[in-house]
Design a protein around this motif. Structure first.
Motif, mmCIF file in Angstrom:
data_model
loop_
_atom_site.group_PDB
_atom_site.id
_atom_site.type_symbol
_atom_site.label_atom_id
_atom_site.label_comp_id
_atom_site.label_asym_id
_atom_site.label_seq_id
_atom_site.Cartn_x
_atom_site.Cartn_y
_atom_site.Cartn_z
ATOM 1 N N PRO A 29 25.165 -43.521 -54.122
ATOM 2 C CA PRO A 29 24.473 -43.331 -55.402
ATOM 3 C C PRO A 29 25.460 -43.261 -56.566
ATOM 4 C CG PRO A 29 23.638 -41.824 -53.738
ATOM 5 C CD PRO A 29 24.871 -42.456 -53.170
ATOM 6 N N THR A 32 21.336 -41.194 -60.439
ATOM 7 C CA THR A 32 20.096 -40.778 -59.787
ATOM 8 C C THR A 32 19.007 -40.494 -60.818
ATOM 9 O OG1 THR A 32 20.636 -38.425 -59.842
ATOM 10 C CG2 THR A 32 21.434 -39.711 -57.927
ATOM 11 N N GLN A 34 17.515 -37.750 -61.270
ATOM 12 C CA GLN A 34 17.785 -36.468 -61.919
ATOM 13 C C GLN A 34 18.722 -36.646 -63.113
ATOM 14 O OE1 GLN A 34 19.618 -33.551 -59.380
ATOM 15 N NE2 GLN A 34 19.403 -31.927 -60.885
ATOM 16 N N GLN A 35 19.706 -37.533 -62.955
ATOM 17 C CA GLN A 35 20.676 -37.754 -64.023
ATOM 18 C C GLN A 35 20.128 -38.616 -65.152
ATOM 19 O OE1 GLN A 35 23.300 -39.376 -61.188
ATOM 20 N NE2 GLN A 35 24.506 -37.520 -60.951
ATOM 21 N N ASP A 38 14.541 -39.639 -64.455
ATOM 22 C CA ASP A 38 13.684 -40.534 -63.681
ATOM 23 C C ASP A 38 13.607 -41.948 -64.240
ATOM 24 O OD1 ASP A 38 13.137 -38.707 -61.675
ATOM 25 O OD2 ASP A 38 11.354 -37.948 -62.672
ATOM 26 N N TYR A 41 17.597 -45.560 -61.014
ATOM 27 C CA TYR A 41 18.468 -45.164 -59.906
ATOM 28 C C TYR A 41 19.359 -46.364 -59.644
ATOM 29 C CZ TYR A 41 19.833 -44.074 -55.058
ATOM 30 O OH TYR A 41 20.525 -43.831 -53.903
ATOM 31 N N ALA A 43 22.690 -47.623 -57.090
ATOM 32 C CA ALA A 43 23.576 -47.314 -55.976
ATOM 33 C C ALA A 43 24.361 -48.555 -55.575
ATOM 34 C CB ALA A 43 22.777 -46.810 -54.773
ATOM 35 N N SER A 117 13.020 -44.438 -61.255
ATOM 36 C CA SER A 117 13.716 -43.973 -60.060
ATOM 37 C C SER A 117 12.928 -42.972 -59.232
ATOM 38 C CB SER A 117 15.018 -43.311 -60.476
ATOM 39 O OG SER A 117 14.729 -42.097 -61.137
ATOM 40 N N GLU A 121 13.499 -43.388 -54.402
ATOM 41 C CA GLU A 121 14.677 -42.542 -54.241
ATOM 42 C C GLU A 121 14.377 -41.395 -53.264
ATOM 43 O OE1 GLU A 121 17.770 -39.885 -56.950
ATOM 44 O OE2 GLU A 121 16.170 -40.999 -57.941
ATOM 45 N N LYS A 122 13.168 -40.881 -53.265
ATOM 46 C CA LYS A 122 12.772 -39.812 -52.339
ATOM 47 C C LYS A 122 12.884 -40.288 -50.887
ATOM 48 C CE LYS A 122 9.510 -37.843 -55.605
ATOM 49 N NZ LYS A 122 8.091 -37.668 -55.930
ATOM 50 N N ASN A 125 16.593 -40.483 -49.918
ATOM 51 C CA ASN A 125 17.149 -39.153 -49.681
ATOM 52 C C ASN A 125 16.647 -38.538 -48.377
ATOM 53 O OD1 ASN A 125 18.659 -39.278 -52.034
ATOM 54 N ND2 ASN A 125 17.081 -38.291 -53.250
#
Length: 178
Positions: A29, A32, A34-35, A38, A41, A43, A117, A121-122, A125
């Protein structure tokens, strides 16, 4: 993941990337949900030769590829098979059944971008595990436990599993494309 984030700058140094195995492939990643609130994302993704996810469809996010090296074959419902090569940019929009396969000879490396994202992404993870080295997991094969985990987490991640790895969209079965 070692990340330098200030109010205006987000940086992930290559040597400090988090390394995960997702379905046997290496995923690192870079940004993300969070960053990015939303929004996106991103990677760095390295796939083993012939790596192919199950046939699936995203409800909430577009799956975007910027291919760094190798080749990837893409199959999407109602479209011809597409071969993407280094430097190519491919968007698999939400709501379209699809799968893809890294080159059987060399695998492939790309930037994976999800927009927005929040959903897929869930799944990444929930299914990933820490990588022990920076390469696809040697000898990895999908097993019953991984399939059960995917089936359990996919709906909460806005993903519908439509087949097993190797299955193609209906319009591509038996060599027929629409």
């Amino acid at each position: 993941m070692s990340v330098k984030t200030t109010e205006k700058v987000h940086m992930v140094r290559k040597a400090e990337r988090e390394s995960l195995w997702f379905l046997g492939d290496l995923i690192q990643p870079l940004a993300t949900g969070q960053q990015t609130r939303d929004g996106i994302y991103i990677a760095h993704y390295q796939a083993a030769p012939s790596s192919q996810p199950p046939l699936h469809e995203h409800d909430d996010d577009d799956e975007i590829f910027f291919i760094i090296n190798g080749e990837i074959a893409f199959w999407a419902e109602g479209e011809e098979k597409i071969i993407g090569k280094a430097g190519d940019f491919v968007i698999l929009p939400k709501g379209v059944p699809h799968t893809f396969q890294a080159s059987p000879e060399s695998g492939a490396t790309w930037l994976l971008i999800l927009s927005p994202s929040s959903s897929f992404e869930k799944v990444i993870n929930a299914v990933s595990k820490p990588a022990e080295y920076e390469a696809p997991e040697k000898g990895w094969q999908i097993d019953a436990e991984t399939v059960k985990t995917l089936e359990r987490v996919a709906p909460s991640g806005g993903v519908r599993l439509l087949g097993a790895p190797g299955d193609l969209p209906a319009s591509h079965r038996n060599g027929v494309t629409s």
